[in-house]
Write a protein that holds these residues in place. Structure first.
Motif, short mmCIF file in Angstrom:
data_model
loop_
_atom_site.label_atom_id
_atom_site.label_comp_id
_atom_site.label_asym_id
_atom_site.label_seq_id
_atom_site.Cartn_x
_atom_site.Cartn_y
_atom_site.Cartn_z
N MET A 95 0.82 -1.19 0.00
CA MET A 95 0.00 0.00 0.00
C MET A 95 0.87 1.25 0.00
O MET A 95 0.52 2.24 -0.64
CB MET A 95 -0.94 -0.06 1.21
N ASN A 96 1.98 1.21 0.73
CA ASN A 96 2.87 2.37 0.75
C ASN A 96 3.47 2.64 -0.63
O ASN A 96 3.67 3.79 -0.99
CB ASN A 96 4.00 2.16 1.77
N PHE A 97 3.73 1.55 -1.36
CA PHE A 97 4.28 1.73 -2.71
C PHE A 97 3.32 2.54 -3.58
O PHE A 97 3.73 3.44 -4.30
CB PHE A 97 4.57 0.38 -3.36
N ILE A 98 2.04 2.19 -3.51
CA ILE A 98 1.04 2.90 -4.31
C ILE A 98 0.96 4.36 -3.91
O ILE A 98 0.92 5.25 -4.76
CB ILE A 98 -0.34 2.20 -4.18
N LEU A 99 0.96 4.63 -2.62
CA LEU A 99 0.87 6.02 -2.15
C LEU A 99 2.14 6.80 -2.49
O LEU A 99 2.07 7.98 -2.85
CB LEU A 99 0.61 6.05 -0.64
N ASP A 100 3.28 6.17 -2.36
CA ASP A 100 4.54 6.86 -2.63
C ASP A 100 4.80 7.05 -4.12
O ASP A 100 5.53 7.97 -4.51
CB ASP A 100 5.71 6.09 -2.01
N ASN A 101 4.22 6.18 -4.95
CA ASN A 101 4.50 6.23 -6.39
C ASN A 101 3.24 6.41 -7.22
O ASN A 101 3.12 5.86 -8.31
CB ASN A 101 5.24 4.96 -6.81
N TRP A 102 2.31 7.18 -6.75
CA TRP A 102 1.04 7.39 -7.45
C TRP A 102 1.25 7.95 -8.85
O TRP A 102 0.52 7.64 -9.77
CB TRP A 102 0.11 8.31 -6.64
N TYR A 103 2.26 8.79 -9.02
CA TYR A 103 2.53 9.39 -10.32
C TYR A 103 2.97 8.35 -11.35
O TYR A 103 2.66 8.47 -12.52
CB TYR A 103 3.56 10.52 -10.20
N LEU A 104 3.70 7.31 -10.91
CA LEU A 104 4.09 6.25 -11.84
C LEU A 104 2.87 5.45 -12.29
O LEU A 104 2.75 5.08 -13.47
CB LEU A 104 5.11 5.32 -11.19
N ILE A 105 1.99 5.18 -11.37
CA ILE A 105 0.76 4.45 -11.70
C ILE A 105 -0.10 5.29 -12.64
O ILE A 105 -0.64 4.79 -13.63
CB ILE A 105 0.01 4.05 -10.42
#
Length: 135
Positions: free
Chosen positions: A1-11
């Motif tokens: 979940m932290n990955f998604i929040l930290d890298n929202w711009y990549l997604i």
């Protein structure tokens, strides 16, 4: 979940680029198709055969000048009779380009290696101010 929040711009970037790849499909043109200008060159230089895969009533309402009508449902049976030389380019045409992509795939499966669809279909042909005739 932290990955998604930290890298929202990549997604977001991945989703946006995927959406941009779908735009030609949604507009009716498909990758691997030819433009109206490229189709004219194939007709003039390589004697390409135009096959309109619309239903007979659509064909009668208007079609690319010189195109032969072979509805998509009858393509496997009738294409060998209409386009005898498998070495000549075959350009599939429909109203907007979606059916012609399927038709080109069927033609390639039958051995027509140079089968392609007209991107954007008859609408793109008309937009390029190229000749259309009615049956």
């Amino acid at each position: 979940m932290n990955f998604i929040l930290d890298n929202w711009y990549l997604i977001f970037l991945a989703v946006a680029s995927g959406a941009l790849l779908l735009v030609p499909t949604l507009k009716g043109g498909m990758a691997g198709g030819v433009t109206a200008a490229e189709a004219v060159q194939l007709i003039n230089r390589e004697k390409a055969v135009l096959i309109d895969v619309c239903e007979p009533q659509e064909y009668a309402a208007g079609h690319v000048k010189g195109a032969r009508n072979v509805p998509l449902a009858q393509l496997q049976e009738r294409l060998p009779q209409v386009a005898k030389n498998k070495a000549v380019p075959v350009i599939m045409v429909c109203a907007k380009g979606a059916r012609s992509v399927r038709a080109a795939a069927v033609a390639r499966a039958l051995g027509y290696e140079k089968a392609q669809s007209l991107s954007g279909g008859l609408a793109a042909w008309r937009a390029a101010s190229l000749p259309v005739e009615k049956a």
